[in-house]
Design an enzyme around this catalytic site. Structure first.
Site, PDB file in Angstrom:
ATOM      1  N   ASN A 224       0.831  -1.205   0.000  1.00 31.52           N
ATOM      2  CA  ASN A 224       0.000   0.000   0.000  1.00 31.52           C
ATOM      3  C   ASN A 224       0.865   1.254   0.000  1.00 31.52           C
ATOM      4  O   ASN A 224       1.979   1.282   0.514  1.00 31.52           O
ATOM      5  CB  ASN A 224      -0.966  -0.003   1.183  1.00 31.52           C
ATOM      6  CG  ASN A 224      -0.249   0.213   2.487  1.00 31.52           C
ATOM      7  OD1 ASN A 224      -0.055   1.342   2.917  1.00 31.52           O
ATOM      8  ND2 ASN A 224       0.187  -0.872   3.107  1.00 31.52           N
TER       9      ASN A 224
ATOM     10  N   CYS B  94     -23.380  12.496  -8.538  1.00 32.71           N
ATOM     11  CA  CYS B  94     -24.634  12.355  -9.290  1.00 32.71           C
ATOM     12  C   CYS B  94     -24.671  11.047 -10.071  1.00 32.71           C
ATOM     13  O   CYS B  94     -25.716  10.407 -10.170  1.00 32.71           O
ATOM     14  CB  CYS B  94     -24.814  13.520 -10.250  1.00 32.71           C
ATOM     15  SG  CYS B  94     -25.003  15.076  -9.401  1.00 32.71           S
TER      16      CYS B  94
END
Ligand SMILES: [Zn+2]
Lengths: 609, 347
Positions: free
Chosen positions: A124, A179
């Site tokens: 990571n 959205c």
């Protein structure tokens, strides 16, 4: 001892004896770590410390060859150290640590300073950036490595001589407009994101009003002016809060029915009322649960049928099957929340959470006429799984240890002058072509725009007594004396952003260092030249019982670099414009290939375990 | 298990991270493949580890050697126990290998290779053979049998920081998918001496072409007297060609020293190297003192990181071969970890 005849022949006696006496650190004991530790142990290193915070899972076993089935759930670092015992032919001392490498309490800077070389075998970015910064403070050479699928790379890092890990920007995960996720999905990944980060999160996870940014009013307003759409989103969200309450005061069937009715019918019907959304899009079709109710009840009572559905994770489930899965998952999650657990976070290896996300993402896909995916595929997207294989890890670890061991060609005990070894080292990328298997590239110097290596770094060493007795004024004077700031104008910022001194703010000058809140071991102190001429230096406060006479790093500060201080202070962000100048060994390559390693390098994340 | 039987849920869970890379079909192909590995030294150890993890059907190990002190350099299946020196190697390591993945059938065979050659029908039971650390006469003899039986053969070996892979895979069909360009590819196009596009399936929807590619291989003795190398390299590449290629091939003329402390005579190696350069038509200037020293010192030695790179590459290519998605290595790969190079030559 003739077991090491070959090692002596290959490394030469001098290098071999340095390797025998040296202490190194390997961070990460997963896919690369297992392979790398084998290579390092068989190279005869004197002492190897291994740090990993993970435990072993089933899906590790296809490549992490030091682990067995009976090791599942055990600590990776402790298990690898034990596993290599069976071939520790050269009596390497192995010191495993189960913990998070970024934990400064478990791993203070004095602990880091014992290693002459550090190997990263991490998966990571956050931890890799942290190790990279520690190496810059201590000027410890670092070998960075990563693999994904058939691709892999190594990058030797000689602090302040070659590019550091942050010098090239890394790919950040793709995000989608709110959205798209909330109102107008058009791809499976939109529905999966919605199911995992919005629906699941709001229903089961720790409550926070932000919903992972998916209910962020400012963000929504920046995306759309459509009042109806914004109003609708708020309504949807508030109703979800009500639904969450139902988890605790209703039975499984009521909760499920209310859930399906609201999420897959009412919310969709309301969306349909906002006509502007559907002018150029296909309209969603609300799900009418009553159509499926009879079959649903029948299957839920039929254990064989249930097992059949749950058993095949590579199959694409029908609407009915997704409803079955959703029922069983929400029932189970509800029971868990009514029991011991106070909240549930999505975890790809937690079957209930994955089933819930899979089924709800698929039902949404069906409604919006989007391709439905198998649980196997959704797990990969929702869990950010990166494919990983034994062979790539073996190759990359081989190069990592080869290149790391190359460092011991020279004796660096006294100096940290890496100019020669830096010239002789290269990055290596797997790049399979008909006429070659790898590409190597000479190292280049640090990127001027890199927020991490464009400032100087070092340790501020103090004893507990000195912290108690010495004043901030003493420190400011010491800094001015050491680094020659013109007009004695410096600014000191403690921790993330707390100004403790500059020419216009001298309130703290007479305070003892220990009385300044936050002046503790492991904290960072940024020193800036107020005249803007010298580069900034970030000091790592190291409070130790005794230290050699130096309080401050004996370095000469160079001129200030182009990068702004704000973006560099304590942040780990990469430069937004990459000045990628990977130099391919000139004579080897034609122009087409020159660009390739750069793209690769950016693309490469490490394997997620 | 047969190729047609679907993967079980347990198999999918175990092989999850690799199935996500190469797909179920490749995993099924691996599960039906029967492979022979000749000699389990340093590089053999890495290959068997990788292929057992990958999930082949069965692997037979053929090795008549006894454990030697220097085997402890890179052969990590050996227990850390000096009392095993002098004992037959395979029975000692087989259980340790099985632990990696009990789904793969593992057999051991301690018959000397020369005795196997007396009844070459033995080789028929394998889909693919990987031979490690053979001398030239063994390699040529084995290749004669694999040619006669149409069995693909990989050969590999280590010399300290250097190593090689030589392939005679007879012929191989793969079906890579490529993005379609302005001009569609034509079937029956010869890309080079050994590679032909035999079929092109264009999919308009995704604008991709699925090609069928035939790779043809030559018998290994032909590689040893090839004149092809100068044609594949431009002037610059020829000039900076590493000595590892001619010196690795020179070492096929030498026997591994019985005493691991012994080195190969540098002047003999130089003479052989120069002779080979002339034979291959490459500049003799590549044979530098530095490389002669390294090769005379490191010939036939084993070093774990190099074994890992070479064994990883070979196992990956075997998987590639079995998956039929891309072309395998054709026909010589040289690993030079001093120059960090892994060129592939078509000889
Ligand atoms: Zn940097």
């Amino acid at each position: 001892m003739a077991k090491d005849t070959y090692l002596k022949k290959i490394l030469g006696n001098d290098r071999y004896s340095r390797v025998r006496q040296t202490k190194i650190l390997m961070v990460g004991a997963g896919g690369i770590g297992c392979e790398l530790l084998k290579d390092l142990v068989l190279t005869g290193y004197g002492e190897i410390h291994i740090v990993d915070l993970d435990t072993i899972t089933l899906s590790n076993l296809n490549r992490q060859f030091l682990f067995r089935h009976h090791d599942i759930d055990k600590s990776k670092s402790l298990t690898v150290a034990k596993a290599v015992d069976s071939f520790n032919y050269f009596d390497t001392k192995l010191v495993p640590h189960h913990g998070n490498i970024m934990d400064a309490k478990q791993f203070p800077i004095t602990w880091w300073s014992q290693f002459s070389y550090i190997f990263n075998a991490l998966d990571n970015l956050e931890a890799r950036r942290y190790v990279n910064r520690m190496c810059l403070y201590l000027k410890t050479p670092l070998m960075e490595s990563g693999t994904t699928g058939f691709d892999g790379q190594i990058q030797p890092i000689y602090p302040y001589y070659s590019e550091c890990f942050d010098c090239q920007s890394k790919v950040t995960p793709k995000t989608f407009p709110v959205c798209t996720i909330r109102s107008t999905p058009s791809q499976p990944v939109h529905c999966i994101t919605w199911a995992k980060e919005f629906l699941f999160h709001q229903l089961f996870d720790e409550v926070d009003s932000s919903a992972g940014g998916l209910n962020d009013a400012a963000k929504i307003k920046s995306e759309t002016d459509d009042k109806d759409e914004i109003e609708n989103m708020t309504k949807e969200f508030n109703e979800l809060v009500d639904l969450r309450k139902l988890i605790f005061n209703s039975d499984a069937r009521t909760f499920f029915t209310e859930l399906v009715n609201k999420i897959f019918k009412v919310d969709v019907e309301r969306l349909l009322l906002i006509e502007t959304l559907w002018k150029s899009r296909q309209k969603p079709v609300p799900l009418i649960i009553t159509q499926y109710e009879q079959d649903l009840i029948r299957i839920l009572d039929d254990q064989t049928e249930l097992q059949k559905i749950f058993g095949d994770e590579t199959k694409v489930w029908s609407t009915l099957e997704n409803l079955v899965i959703l029922f069983k998952a929400s029932e189970s999650l509800q029971r868990r929340l009514q029991g011991e657990e106070s909240f549930l976070s999505f975890d790809k290896d937690d079957e209930d959470t994955l089933n819930f996300v899979t089924a709800s993402a698929n039902l949404r896909s069906i409604i919006f006429n989007i391709e439905v995916k198998s649980k196997f595929d959704i797990k990969q997207i929702a869990g950010n799984i990166i494919p990983a294989i034994a062979t790539t890890n073996a190759i990359i670890s081989g190069f990592s240890s080869l290149s790391g061991t190359n460092y011991f060609k020279y004796d660096f005990e006294e100096t940290q002058d890496f100019s020669r070894i830096y010239q002789e080292s290269s990055s290596i990328f797997i790049s399979i072509k008909p006429n070659k298997y790898i590409t190597s590239a000479s190292l280049v110097g640090p990127n001027e725009r890199c927020p991490t290596s464009s400032i100087a770094r070092g340790l501020l060493k103090l004893t507990p007594v000195e912290v108690k007795e010495l004043s901030l004024k003493w420190l400011v004077d010491k800094l001015i004396e050491q680094y020659d700031y013109a007009d004695e104008a410096v600014a000191l910022i403690l921790g993330k952003s707390r100004l403790i001194y500059d020419v216009d703010f001298d309130d703290n000058l007479e305070k003892r260092l220990g009385d300044l809140s936050g002046f503790t071991d492991g904290e960072l102190l940024m020193v800036q030249d107020d005249d803007g001429e010298l580069e900034s230096i970030e000091l790592y406060i190291s409070i130790v019982e005794d230290h050699e006479s130096d309080y401050l790093p004996q370095i000469k500060l160079g001129p200030k670099k182009a990068i702004t201080e704000e973006s560099s202070n304590g942040s780990s962000g990469a430069p937004d414009v990459a000045t990628d100048t990977i130099v391919i060994d000139e004579e080897d390559e034609d122009l087409v290939e020159v660009t390739e390693p750069v793209v690769k390098k950016r693309k490469i994340e490490v394997e997620v375990l | 298990m047969s190729k047609d039987e679907a993967l079980t849920a347990d198999e999918i869970a175990l092989y999850d991270r690799q199935i996500r890379l190469w797909g179920m079909a490749t995993q099924l192909r691996l599960r039906s493949a029967k492979v022979l590995i000749v000699n389990v030294g340093g590089v053999g150890t890495e290959i068997v580890k990788n292929l057992v993890l990958g999930g082949l059907n069965s692997i037979e190990l053929l090795d008549s050697s006894v454990v030697k002190e220097e085997d402890f350099a890179a052969q990590f299946f050996l227990p850390n126990d000096d009392s095993i020196i002098g004992q037959p190697k395979l029975p000692i390591i087989v259980e340790k290998i099985k632990e990696l993945n009990n789904r793969v059938k593992l057999n051991i065979n301690t018959t000397p290779l020369e005795s196997i050659f007396e009844d070459p029908s033995y080789f028929k039971q394998f889909d693919l053979i990987i031979a490690t650390e053979l001398n030239r006469s063994q390699l040529f003899a084995l290749n004669q049998h694999t040619r006669a039986l149409s069995i693909p053969l990989y050969a590999t070996g280590l010399h300290g920081l250097f190593g090689y892979i030589i392939t005679d895979l007879i012929e191989h069909y793969s079906t890579p998918q490529k993005e379609a360009g302005n001009q569609l590819r034509e079937p029956n196009t010869k890309i080079n001496r050994s590679k032909t596009i035999t079929k092109v399936d264009f999919d308009k929807g995704s604008n991709t072409e699925t090609l069928t590619i035939l790779d043809e291989f030559v018998p290994i003795p032909q590689i040893f007297k090839s004149k092809e190398l100068p044609n594949q390299l431009n002037k610059r590449q020829l000039k900076r060609l590493s000595a590892s290629f001619p010196l690795i091939f020179s070492l096929f003329e030498f026997e591994k020293p019985l005493n691991p402390e012994d080195v190969i005579d540098k002047e003999l190696l130089r003479a052989k190297g120069i002779q080979l350069c002339e034979q291959y038509g490459i500049p003799t200037a590549s044979i530098t003192e530095e490389y002669l020293d390294m090769f005379s010192n490191q010939a036939f030695t084993e070093y774990s990181p190099v074994a890992a790179v070479l064994g990883g590459t070979l196992a990956q290519d075997v998987i590639q071969f079995l998956s039929k998605k891309e072309s395998p290595i054709n026909n010589v790969l040289i690993l030079d970890s001093v120059k960090s190079e892994m060129p592939i030559y078509l000889l």
